[in-house]
Design a protein around this motif. Structure first.
Motif, PDB file in Angstrom:
ATOM      1  N   LYS A 149       0.836  -1.212   0.000  1.00 47.58           N
ATOM      2  CA  LYS A 149       0.000   0.000   0.000  1.00 47.58           C
ATOM      3  C   LYS A 149       0.866   1.256   0.000  1.00 47.58           C
ATOM      4  N   LYS A 173       2.086   1.831  -3.474  1.00 47.20           N
ATOM      5  CA  LYS A 173       1.010   2.359  -4.327  1.00 47.20           C
ATOM      6  C   LYS A 173       0.719   3.824  -4.006  1.00 47.20           C
ATOM      7  N   ASP A 174       0.718   4.171  -2.726  1.00 49.40           N
ATOM      8  CA  ASP A 174       0.455   5.557  -2.329  1.00 49.40           C
ATOM      9  C   ASP A 174       1.539   6.505  -2.845  1.00 49.40           C
ATOM     10  N   LYS A 201       3.275   6.150  -5.540  1.00 42.97           N
ATOM     11  CA  LYS A 201       3.059   6.323  -6.979  1.00 42.97           C
ATOM     12  C   LYS A 201       1.860   7.239  -7.244  1.00 42.97           C
ATOM     13  N   LEU A 202       0.795   7.042  -6.456  1.00 44.16           N
ATOM     14  CA  LEU A 202      -0.444   7.799  -6.671  1.00 44.16           C
ATOM     15  C   LEU A 202      -0.298   9.265  -6.290  1.00 44.16           C
ATOM     16  N   PHE A 203       0.303   9.541  -5.113  1.00 42.86           N
ATOM     17  CA  PHE A 203       0.315  10.905  -4.584  1.00 42.86           C
ATOM     18  C   PHE A 203       1.603  11.685  -4.882  1.00 42.86           C
ATOM     19  N   GLU A 204       2.712  10.970  -5.085  1.00 41.50           N
ATOM     20  CA  GLU A 204       3.973  11.677  -5.295  1.00 41.50           C
ATOM     21  C   GLU A 204       4.643  11.351  -6.625  1.00 41.50           C
ATOM     22  N   GLY A 205       4.031  10.445  -7.394  1.00 49.22           N
ATOM     23  CA  GLY A 205       4.611  10.087  -8.680  1.00 49.22           C
ATOM     24  C   GLY A 205       5.908   9.304  -8.569  1.00 49.22           C
ATOM     25  N   GLU A 243       7.774   5.865  -8.383  1.00 52.48           N
ATOM     26  CA  GLU A 243       7.481   4.488  -8.777  1.00 52.48           C
ATOM     27  C   GLU A 243       8.636   3.568  -8.384  1.00 52.48           C
TER      28      GLU A 243
END
Length: 490
Positions: free
Chosen positions: A161, A164-165, A167-171, A173
């Motif tokens: 998680k 994933k967070d 990647k989702l919120f800060e870009g 990867e």
């Protein structure tokens, strides 16, 4: 049905040299010293320049070269098929200047005091993390893992998680596989076993990184990995029977396990520990001017080994390199390129640090002249715009670095704060406001100390409009008790 689609996207990728430079920017003086020593061990092309050698080089005069011979050498190198030009590098005036700047100066050595700084275990883990060989994305992930540790030092979050967070919120990867590798590296930092996900993992990490007797450590590891439930429920007879152990062997293995720390965070991972700080910059007042210097006398000065350069040069002059020498030549050439970029990165780091510190000095001149009450509001963007650099560069330099000045030792972050407009149109920093609150409390009647409301009204009389709850927040940050606890009987 299959279909082909074209997609255009703009991506910014950093070169290995840029990544190396950015990592060096993050290091403070002590960490840089260790980083250079590590590089000296890994790269034979690099060598440390000793102070005595530098003095001899300054006394020796370089013999003048014959112009005709220079032209002949130039022609020989121009015909070479190598990707780099050794002669150009050896005689390049810019690199000579870089080496000269990297060398320690010969001024009389000064002894500077060190400040006592309180630092939490979490901060120490971050410092250790920055010493690891990680990509920028992995470094950010590692900082998030350390930030998520509980008071006992356990990582109870869901790693997938977290990935994933990011990647989702800060870009950012990072693959789950690489995230696991980062977590395992953190688990071997001091204290070993930190960031374990459960007690079993915590104890196993410590056993695998211990220096206890190998045989009994092996038995202890088997107990923890294969019979953990029996161990925590003290079913030692079952363990002894299943592993076919003698009583003495079982006792010795259990004695090792009992020495392990089940709470590496010790219940206070955010508590402060006393650490000495070596300032990265020294600001001194000479006559009416302030002089900024890097406090890097203890940092090794590095240069390119002349011996290895001559070996490369000799190979370069050969029309055909024998097969048995090709691998060695390739190795030396790669190490030469690495050494060249490392030295250039060190010099670029030095110049960047000096630019930023000089800009801070100019912006906060009144502070250095008159003290904390004259600290001006300033954000990273102000310095970035002033010297034409990215805000991220300013952030890397400011983080974890300290300056010693006539006003004491301060972290560079101290000089950055938001501002508040006053009635006369000027802006003052929130740190200035804190100094005023501290001053008001020091001068208040001892038998009838001021409430937060009263302090807010005193500040308003000075043209500073601030809410009571903000006064309370700043007072708490200053560790000043509430009014009733400050009251003294006269």
């Amino acid at each position: 049905m299959l279909s082909l689609q074209q997609k255009m996207s703009l991506q910014q990728k950093l070169s290995p040299q840029q990544i190396q430079y950015q990592k060096l920017l993050q290091l403070n003086t002590l960490a840089l010293e260790q980083r250079i020593k590590t590089e000296l061990e890994l790269n034979p092309i690099l060598e440390e320049t000793l102070e005595d050698e530098m003095e001899l080089e300054q006394l020796e005069e370089e013999p003048e070269k014959d112009n005709d011979s220079d032209e002949e050498e130039e022609e020989q190198f121009d015909n070479s098929e190598d990707e780099f030009d050794l002669e150009d590098f050896m005689n390049d005036s810019e690199y000579e200047q870089e080496f000269e700047r990297l060398n320690k100066n010969n001024d009389e050595e000064k002894v500077y005091p060190v400040a006592m700084q309180r630092k939490s275990m979490r901060d120490n883990l971050i410092d250790q993390l920055h010493m690891l060989d990680l990509t920028e994305e992995e470094m950010i992930l590692g900082e998030n893992i350390i930030g998520a540790l509980d008071k006992d030092g356990y990582f109870k979050e869901d790693l997938e998680k977290l990935v994933k967070d990011l990647k989702l919120f800060e870009g950012i990867e990072v693959s789950l596989e690489d995230a696991e590798k980062v977590l395992k590296k953190i688990q071997t930092l001091e204290p070993v076993g930190i960031a374990a996900r459960n007690l079993q993992e915590c104890l196993l990490i410590q056993i695998r990184n211990s220096s206890y007797d190998p045989y009994y450590s092996y038995i202890a590891e088997k107990i923890l990995s294969e019979h953990f439930e029996d161990f925590i429920n003290k079913r030692f007879d079952i363990i002894q029977k299943n592993l076919n152990l003698s009583t003495d062997t079982l006792k010795s293995a259990l004695a090792i396990i009992q020495k392990l720390n089940p709470k590496p965070g010790e219940g206070n991972i955010d508590s402060e520990q006393i650490n000495q700080i070596t300032p990265d910059f020294i600001i001194e007042k000479v006559d009416d001017n302030y002089i900024v210097t890097l406090n890097d006398r203890a940092v090794p000065s590095v240069t390119i080994s002349k011996t290895y350069l001559e070996m490369l040069e000799n190979n370069k002059r050969k029309r055909k390199i024998p097969k048995r020498e090709k691998e060695a030549h390739k190795f030396l050439r790669e190490k030469f390129e690495s050494a060249k970029w490392f030295i250039a990165s060190l010099q670029q780091r030095r110049q960047t640090l000096m630019k930023i510190m000089q800009a801070i000095l100019e912006k906060q001149y009144e502070f250095f002249e008159n003290g904390p009450k004259y600290l001006k509001p300033m954000i990273y963007k102000d310095i970035a715009d002033e010297i034409g650099m990215d805000i991220s560069t300013i952030s890397r330099v400011v983080n974890g670095k300290y300056v010693q000045s006539p006003q004491g030792i301060h972290e560079l972050k101290y000089f950055f704060s938001e501002g508040l407009s006053t009635d006369d149109g000027n802006e003052i920093s929130n740190k200035h406001i804190k100094e005023l609150i501290k001053e008001i409390c020091e001068n208040e009647p001892k038998d009838k100390p001021y409430s937060d409301d009263k302090i807010a009204s005193i500040l308003q009389e000075k043209g500073i409009h601030i809410a009571r709850r903000t006064v309370a927040k700043y007072r708490e940050q200053l560790k000043i008790p509430v009014a009733r606890l400050r009251k003294k009987i006269i």
